[in-house]
Design an enzyme around this catalytic site. Structure first.
Site, mmCIF file in Angstrom:
data_model
loop_
_atom_site.group_PDB
_atom_site.id
_atom_site.type_symbol
_atom_site.label_atom_id
_atom_site.label_comp_id
_atom_site.label_asym_id
_atom_site.label_seq_id
_atom_site.Cartn_x
_atom_site.Cartn_y
_atom_site.Cartn_z
ATOM 1 N N VAL A 93 2.686 -2.573 -8.045
ATOM 2 C CA VAL A 93 3.515 -3.397 -7.159
ATOM 3 C C VAL A 93 4.104 -4.588 -7.902
ATOM 4 O O VAL A 93 5.226 -5.023 -7.609
ATOM 5 C CB VAL A 93 2.729 -3.850 -5.913
ATOM 6 C CG1 VAL A 93 1.670 -4.887 -6.264
ATOM 7 C CG2 VAL A 93 3.681 -4.400 -4.860
ATOM 8 N N ASP A 171 -2.471 -3.855 -0.059
ATOM 9 C CA ASP A 171 -3.917 -3.633 0.026
ATOM 10 C C ASP A 171 -4.444 -3.109 -1.300
ATOM 11 O O ASP A 171 -3.743 -2.426 -2.036
ATOM 12 C CB ASP A 171 -4.240 -2.633 1.141
ATOM 13 C CG ASP A 171 -3.653 -1.255 0.887
ATOM 14 O OD1 ASP A 171 -4.368 -0.377 0.359
ATOM 15 O OD2 ASP A 171 -2.461 -1.050 1.188
ATOM 16 N N GLY A 313 -0.199 2.463 -2.429
ATOM 17 C CA GLY A 313 -0.642 1.272 -1.708
ATOM 18 C C GLY A 313 -0.139 0.021 -2.400
ATOM 19 O O GLY A 313 0.915 0.034 -3.051
ATOM 20 N N GLU A 314 -0.860 -1.072 -2.265
ATOM 21 C CA GLU A 314 -0.558 -2.350 -2.907
ATOM 22 C C GLU A 314 0.680 -3.053 -2.340
ATOM 23 O O GLU A 314 0.985 -4.165 -2.729
ATOM 24 C CB GLU A 314 -0.347 -2.184 -4.427
ATOM 25 C CG GLU A 314 -1.473 -1.532 -5.165
ATOM 26 C CD GLU A 314 -1.191 -1.369 -6.647
ATOM 27 O OE1 GLU A 314 -0.090 -1.779 -7.115
ATOM 28 O OE2 GLU A 314 -2.049 -0.821 -7.357
ATOM 29 N N GLY A 315 1.433 -2.398 -1.452
ATOM 30 C CA GLY A 315 2.724 -2.923 -1.023
ATOM 31 C C GLY A 315 3.869 -2.303 -1.804
ATOM 32 O O GLY A 315 5.039 -2.662 -1.606
#
EC number: 2.4.2.21
Length: 342
Positions: A93, A171, A313-315
């Protein structure tokens, strides 16, 4: 909790009329037209304001299921290690956010590993160390879900006060997809096998273990899942509670949110149970390959902007949708009008 403002439907209608008068056939820009009108409704102005200050907040934490059952392809120690990767600016991200000028912030909400060497501001909102295995006991102690929710609200306030035009919840946590699937299954009453995917890339046996863990957790929690904070206590995590608070407070402050993948989708379902009017302030950045996200987005009435087959994930997926939103705004702000043609 403060009142959540409504989107400005008069601005949305005015935007629609302006879009129809641009130098193009009616509806020719498809989803961009819908997004432009939505932004006008969120900003109470036509055209909408620029989305210059985009902020990603990664809520990091560990989950008891990753220690008690092999539900992930990676060990839980990865969570603490990844916090350091975020801080170094070399996470997925982080790299993608730089391409669109977005700022990434990582917070230790419930990491189990030792992070004494990282800056204190990363640990300033810590709720607890890890969580408990949901198949055998509650994930959180009494009061921790409410505390996590308050942490998320405080973080949203900090980012908005610093100038955020658009917020993205990220996340990081081994076991996240198991927790997300449990929250979605409990909230929507969906059969557990329908919402469980491969997460980090587990095999069929790993997926079967995830299903067994979640089914045991749901049976143990029983009717408590009807209350959103009891649900977060029994089956969730401090990170899920913080993400839910982050989403609700963004709506209270009237700042748009781009949801990311499976974890933020699950947290959004719970957040809507707490504050139903908050959902109008959220968009879905992308479609995850995890099946529980599809159930969550359908329940929320959200159509993902992108579908790139992402599951990091992670944005990271939501960040990829930022240029689309900026393009939608530019269309309305900069395209010529049919009425001005010679």
């Amino acid at each position: 909790m403060q009142r959540i403002p409504a989107l400005d439907e008069s601005a949305r209608q005015l935007a629609r009329e302006r879009i129809d008068g641009l130098v193009k056939p009616l509806g020719a820009l498809g989803r961009l037209e819908d997004l432009a009108a939505w932004l006008c409704a969120a900003h109470n102005t036509v055209p909408p304001r620029p989305l210059d200050d985009v902020r990603v907040v990664v809520f990091a934490g560990d989950h008891g299921v990753s220690a008690s059952a092999a539900v992930s392809a990676y060990p839980r120690e990865i969570t603490a290690a990844m916090v350091r990767v975020f801080l170094s600016g070399t996470s997925g991200v982080s790299v993608l956010a730089r391409q669109v000028g977005a700022h990434v912030r990582v917070l230790d909400i419930a990491v189990d590993g030792d992070l004494d060497d990282v800056p204190s501001e990363v640990r300033a909102f810590k709720v607890r160390r890890g969580s408990e295995p949901i198949d055998t006991t509650d994930a959180l102690a009494p009061g921790e879900a409410v505390r996590g929710f308050a942490v998320g609200r405080a973080v949203a306030d900090e980012e908005i006060d610093a100038g955020a035009d658009l917020l993205i919840p990220g996340d990081m946590g081994i076991g996240n997809t198991t927790i997300a699937s449990a929250l979605v299954a409990a909230t929507l009453g969906v059969p557990v096998p329908d919402v469980v995917g491969t997460g980090t890339g587990v095999d069929d046996d790993g997926r079967a273990r995830k299903i067994a863990v979640i089914e045991a957790a749901l049976a143990r929690a029983g009717e408590r899942v009807r209350d959103p904070f009891e649900l977060l206590t029994a089956l969730g995590s401090a990170c899920a509670a913080a993400t839910a608070g982050f989403l609700v407070q963004a709506a209270v402050r009237g700042v748009p949110v781009l949801l990311d993948g499976v974890f933020s989708g699950a947290a959004a379902l719970v957040a809507r149970e707490i504050a139903p009017e908050a959902a109008q302030w959220w968009l879905a950045g992308h479609r995850s390959t995890e099946p529980s996200q599809a159930f969550a987005l359908k329940a929320l009435g959200l159509e993902p902007i992108l579908d790139l087959g992402l599951r990091l994930g992670e944005g990271s997926g939501a960040v990829q949708a930022v240029p689309v939103l900026r393009g939608a705004r530019a269309v309305l702000a900069e395209m010529g009008r049919l009425a001005d043609l010679a």
